[in-house]
Design an enzyme around this catalytic site. Structure first.
Site, short mmCIF file in Angstrom:
data_model
loop_
_atom_site.label_atom_id
_atom_site.label_comp_id
_atom_site.label_asym_id
_atom_site.label_seq_id
_atom_site.Cartn_x
_atom_site.Cartn_y
_atom_site.Cartn_z
N PHE A 93 -18.29 123.28 119.22
CA PHE A 93 -19.01 122.39 120.15
C PHE A 93 -18.49 120.92 119.65
O PHE A 93 -18.03 120.54 118.76
CB PHE A 93 -20.40 122.40 120.08
CG PHE A 93 -21.06 121.98 118.80
CD1 PHE A 93 -21.37 120.75 118.61
CD2 PHE A 93 -21.15 122.92 117.80
CE1 PHE A 93 -21.97 120.29 117.16
CE2 PHE A 93 -21.71 122.27 116.29
CZ PHE A 93 -22.12 121.05 116.20
N CYS A 94 -18.60 119.88 120.79
CA CYS A 94 -18.31 118.54 120.45
C CYS A 94 -19.13 117.80 121.40
O CYS A 94 -19.97 118.27 122.14
CB CYS A 94 -16.64 118.43 120.69
SG CYS A 94 -16.05 119.03 122.48
N THR A 95 -18.99 116.30 121.55
CA THR A 95 -19.52 115.77 122.61
C THR A 95 -19.69 116.04 123.95
O THR A 95 -20.54 116.16 124.50
CB THR A 95 -19.20 114.09 122.18
OG1 THR A 95 -19.06 113.78 120.99
CG2 THR A 95 -19.91 113.17 123.09
N ILE A 135 -22.31 118.63 124.05
CA ILE A 135 -23.63 118.22 123.46
C ILE A 135 -24.40 117.41 124.64
O ILE A 135 -25.56 117.69 124.61
CB ILE A 135 -23.35 117.43 122.08
CG1 ILE A 135 -22.97 118.16 121.00
CG2 ILE A 135 -24.93 116.82 121.59
CD1 ILE A 135 -22.28 117.23 119.81
#
Length: 297
Positions: free
Chosen positions: A179-181, A208
């Site tokens: 996952f990332c922003t 996210i």
């Protein structure tokens, strides 16, 4: 008669991998549009697509989306939130070799991992055979992350391929969830894993930000706040502006408790960088902060 409050700024984080034949020409058209529409923020244009976060009025953001759709960006990964104050100083469009820099050739349009919707993410990362990896930089992870996630301690996304080489044995026989922003870094990191032979690779669709928007706080496995690259610094559940501010000396996100630390001085230092700058540097930072405060009044 009470004053009418100004409408909030609409903040749009968007990207799409798509071949851009002439990035410089697109840059010019975007600059002209952004100035006419009163936008602020940064867009990155490369042969592989477009990425960025911009803010403006409702009409300005809608105008940008219509323009991009007409330019062929018809599958934008696009997340929207609000800011009470102007989150960027100006509008920029930058030309780069990659819209998110990893430094290793990958095929995100054809070889990325399996998307996992926010409502299905909790079940995936709770599975015992899943390794959850946060692909963001260390200062972003410091503000918040998913419980149980591996922190590669990256200073730059360019470091991820080397981290993978060093830790490949830890992922053997596991499913990998990343996952990332907003999702864009995972398009490349999952593509890299698949290119290196990993088959069960997943990533959080919309990142996210989409998770915090869609998943109720009482069902959330997110801890802390999400670092964003604008004046808000962080957002929380429901994409509400967070309580974190940034140390303008070292860039670390600071909680209210950290701002109460004896080594914190606005614009000058915090407990994470106090010992890393000299008295002369701190004096220069104080001059900079006084100038900023004078301009803000």
């Amino acid at each position: 008669m009470s004053a009418v409050s100004a409408p909030p700024f609409i903040v749009a984080a968007l990207y799409q991998f798509r071949t851009v034949p002439d990035p410089a020409a697109l840059q010019e058209r975007l600059l002209a549009l952004g100035q006419e529409a009163g936008l602020c923020g940064t867009l990155i244009v490369a042969h592989e697509g477009l990425n960025g976060t911009v803010a403006g009025t409702r009409g300005g953001i809608d105008r940008l989306r219509a323009f991009l759709h007409a330019e062929g960006f018809d599958r934008l990964e696009d997340k929207e939130s609000q800011a009470t104050e102007r989150p960027f100083k100006r509008f920029k469009v930058r030309l780069k070799a990659e819209i998110v820099t990893m430094g290793v050739p990958v095929e995100p349009t054809s070889q990325a991992g399996q998307y996992v919707a926010p409502q299905d993410w909790n079940a995936l990362i709770a599975a015992p055979d899943v390794v959850v990896i946060d692909t963001r930089n260390r200062y972003e992870v410091k503000a918040g992350t998913f419980e149980g996630a591996v922190n590669p301690e990256l200073d730059s996304f360019r470091e991820f391929p080397a981290w993978l080489d060093a830790h490949a044995h830890e992922l053997a026989g596991k499913r990998v969830a990343m996952f990332c922003t907003g999702g864009i870094r995972c398009e490349k990191s999952t593509s890299l894993l698949r290119a290196r032979g990993y088959s069960d690779v997943f990533h959080l669709q919309g990142g996210i930000l989409k998770y915090l928007e869609d998943v109720p706080e009482d069902q959330s496995r997110w801890l802390g706040e999400c670092f964003v690259f604008d004046g808000r610094v962080t957002v929380g559940h429901g994409l509400k502006e967070g309580d974190t501010t940034m140390c303008h000396s070292c860039g670390w996100p600071l909680t209210p408790e950290e701002r109460a630390h004896a080594q914190y001085e606005e614009g000058v230092s915090c407990q994470h960088c106090f010992d890393q700058t000299t008295a002369t540097q701190k004096a220069a930072f104080r001059d900079r902060q006084r100038l900023y405060d004078a301009q803000a009044t």
